[in-house]
Design an enzyme around this catalytic site. Structure first.
Site, PDB file in Angstrom:
ATOM      1  N   ASP A 116       0.799  -1.228   0.000  1.00 53.03           N
ATOM      2  CA  ASP A 116       0.000   0.000   0.000  1.00 53.03           C
ATOM      3  C   ASP A 116       0.831   1.277   0.000  1.00 53.03           C
ATOM      4  O   ASP A 116       0.324   2.346   0.342  1.00 53.03           O
ATOM      5  CB  ASP A 116      -0.936   0.003   1.205  1.00 53.03           C
ATOM      6  N   ASP A 175      -7.349  -3.914  -5.233  1.00 55.08           N
ATOM      7  CA  ASP A 175      -6.922  -2.617  -4.700  1.00 55.08           C
ATOM      8  C   ASP A 175      -5.504  -2.254  -5.147  1.00 55.08           C
ATOM      9  O   ASP A 175      -5.151  -1.069  -5.238  1.00 55.08           O
ATOM     10  CB  ASP A 175      -6.932  -2.633  -3.165  1.00 55.08           C
TER      11      ASP A 175
END
Length: 398
Positions: A116, A175
């Site tokens: 991330d 994602d």
């Protein structure tokens, strides 16, 4: 009879004009929403200032502030929102707090344990560099891009999202498309095309394995790391393995639109257009365009809405509208405008000083895990502000 028909005809002609006049102009909607976002974000920053090394995350069921450390995947969104708001208004207080919270994430540039880093570093330091030009941000970002790249497996053709578990060996979540913009930037900033090659390979592998024939996406696809063979397709945050988890769908939409912008590879534009069609034409898309948390949730129409999914989708469609011809261009912009109007209404836009000083209400983080359900979410706020600014620049030319 003739008079009655004339009255009815006149009424039908006048009503659209009345409705158009009663609906505020988008310039007014955007200005008011950005003003509210600024006041809320400054209040939140002042609250967080006295909590060392922490970043805002959400509120709990009692409405109390929940914070995170810098390693939480959402740590970059609040500073990123502050940077967007500073860019919009020039308020120096916003700049002060944007630097404060950006610098709280500094050590994550060396974090090789997460995929991330695009969210964490590019939303914070990336916006800081773009807006201020402060050169020290560049090295932080390049270090972070190197850390992210360390998670790439050439056999699989993807960046690994999470660790190995009893469920999977090499999980990749949809994602992860959102972190590729970071690598595309790093390739241009450093001249090292390996960053670009990793991003392109990851995107191509995702097209091949993450999507169903209707262009809905699985949340998780796991691979055998030694061979690259797909071992499982499932969900973690959606209703079921075969359902269309709303935020997962819009992560894909945004990611492939971005990859087209960066590469001009028509394959990515086609993918984004197919995902947009799936979403916009879905029979379970509500009239106000704020998606249910999962398009296959069993309790529709009583299922919870996810404001964060709407904000991400609106921002995606505004950008995507620049790459397509009419009438698709106007269709995308009209859909995004409807979403922004709803998000900027009292139903979703928090009053100043409420909602833990976050901007949007009614986000759904991880409903199956009973985590962050019907609460504000920092990424919802970030993409809402981004969408407002994108719309104003593209459509209103301001």
């Amino acid at each position: 009879m003739r008079n009655s028909l004339l009255i009815l005809f006149s009424f039908l002609l006048i009503m659209p004009l009345v409705n158009a006049q009663s609906e505020p102009a988008m310039s007014q909607v955007i200005d008011q929403a950005l003003s509210r976002a600024e006041s809320q974000s400054l209040l939140l920053a002042k609250t967080m200032e006295e909590i060392p090394d922490a970043l805002p995350r959400t509120v709990d069921k009692e409405g109390k502030l929940v914070t995170s450390n810098s390693a939480w995947w959402c740590s970059g969104f609040f500073p990123g929102t502050l940077w967007y708001l500073y860019e919009n208004s020039g308020n120096k207080e916003l700049e002060k707090y944007a630097w404060m919270f950006t610098n709280r994430i500094n050590k994550e540039q060396y974090n090789k344990g997460t995929h991330d880093l695009g969210f964490m570093l590019y939303c914070s330091y990336g916006n800081a560099l773009r807006i201020t030009g402060v050169d020290s941000c560049k090295q932080v970002l390049l270090n972070g891009a190197a850390s992210l790249s360390s998670r790439f497996n050439g056999k699989v053709g993807c960046i690994q999202s999470w660790g190995r578990s009893s469920k999977w060996q090499f999980p990749v979540i949809i994602d992860n498309m959102m972190n590729l913009e970071f690598l595309m930037w790093a390739a241009k900033a450093s001249g090292d095309n390996r960053f670009r090659d990793i991003a392109v390979t990851h995107a191509n592998t995702t097209i091949s394995n993450h999507f169903r024939t209707d262009y809905s996406s699985y949340h998780v696809v796991s691979y055998v790391p030694e061979t690259g063979k797909v071992e499982v397709k499932c969900t973690h945050q959606g209703y079921s393995d075969e359902s269309a988890w709303a935020r997962g769908q819009v992560w894909g939409l945004y990611g492939f639109g971005m990859m087209y912008r960066e590469t001009r590879d028509k394959r990515y534009l086609d993918q984004a257009k197919h995902i947009a069609a799936f979403l916009m034409n879905h029979p379970n898309m509500p009239a106000d365009k704020i998606p249910y948390w999962d398009f296959n949730a069993p309790d529709i129409p009583n299922a919870l809405r996810d404001a964060s999914a709407a904000a991400i989708m609106a921002s995606s469609l505004i950008e995507l509208s620049q790459f397509v011809e009419e009438p698709l261009k106007q269709n995308y912009l009209a859909f995004a405008e409807s979403q922004l109007r709803t998000l900027a209404s009292p139903q979703y836009l928090a009053e100043t000083g409420t909602n833990g000083c976050f901007i949007l209400k009614h986000g759904v983080g991880h409903l199956p895990g009973n985590s962050e359900v019907d609460v504000p979410l920092t990424y919802g706020d970030y993409y809402f502000v981004e969408a407002l600014l994108r719309y104003r620049k593209l459509v209103l030319h301001r």
